[in-house]
Design an enzyme around this catalytic site. Sequence first.
Site, short mmCIF file in Angstrom:
data_model
loop_
_atom_site.label_atom_id
_atom_site.label_comp_id
_atom_site.label_asym_id
_atom_site.label_seq_id
_atom_site.Cartn_x
_atom_site.Cartn_y
_atom_site.Cartn_z
N TYR A 152 -23.22 34.58 -38.12
CA TYR A 152 -24.68 34.56 -38.05
C TYR A 152 -25.17 33.19 -37.61
O TYR A 152 -26.04 33.08 -36.73
CB TYR A 152 -25.26 34.93 -39.41
CG TYR A 152 -26.78 34.90 -39.46
CD1 TYR A 152 -27.52 35.94 -38.89
CD2 TYR A 152 -27.45 33.85 -40.08
CE1 TYR A 152 -28.91 35.92 -38.94
CE2 TYR A 152 -28.84 33.83 -40.14
CZ TYR A 152 -29.56 34.86 -39.56
OH TYR A 152 -30.94 34.83 -39.60
N CYS A 153 -24.63 32.14 -38.21
CA CYS A 153 -25.01 30.78 -37.81
C CYS A 153 -24.72 30.55 -36.33
O CYS A 153 -25.56 30.01 -35.61
CB CYS A 153 -24.25 29.75 -38.66
SG CYS A 153 -24.76 29.68 -40.40
#
Length: 266
Positions: A152-153
């Site tokens: 996600y990051c």
Amino acid sequence: MNKTVLVTGGASGMGKAYVERAVAEGAKAVIIWDLNQDALEQVKQEFHGSETQLYTFQVDVTDTQLVYQTAEIILKNIGAVELLINNAGIVVSEHFIDHDPRKIDLSMQINSTAPMHIARAFLPAMAEVDEGHIVNISSGAGFMYCPRITVYCASKWAMLGWSQGLRVELAETLPHIKVTTVTPGHIDTGMFAGAHSKLMPMISTDEMVDAVWKGIKKNKILVARPRAVGVIPFIRGLVGFRGWDWISKITGTNDFMAGHNDTRRK
């Protein structure tokens, strides 16, 4: 406002909140893209009778061909999109060693690649209108790196870099089209239920929508909420990666997804 607005992931959560604000601000037309047909039908019923024309399309943004085909339909039958809000997103919380390989691709497609294709599909027509604006919803995670949401990051780092690059490019080539990048922490929509961090306290949907709408009106480059998110790159630059690792640990940021263990899509 009197503009045509398109919101991806607009049938629920933050996307729906942006739709509600666009209608309240007097948008000429609001176009909603979402994967959930039932949610689309519900939103259509909620806004029945509104002076704003509401259009709904069931779109899987990972289907690139469908993205361009649907854009063609919209441009032919509705007209140019003047405000595009790239809101659709997904978060998967798993230790990377256990991460479903298919969800790695899904996260990158929804959070990074799809917004690029969507913007590309509508930019040529936007170039012909008097004013255009693209709002890309990245994340505070685009400035950080957290266990359990490493993919996600990565996807939000990609979104952030592309969005800022697009902003500079359009400032040189099509200056009437503005780009605002949004980097929220976790919002009370349920997408990050169970998450916790002293560094990034939970913020309300209303607060986030207000901040984004003010950012649109003022042509802001970046909208960060809570405001501490916006200074993360500066702090990390001062203390270095080891120093940031320490700050993340003592503030609970490294563990803020500990109570969250699933896949959520908006």
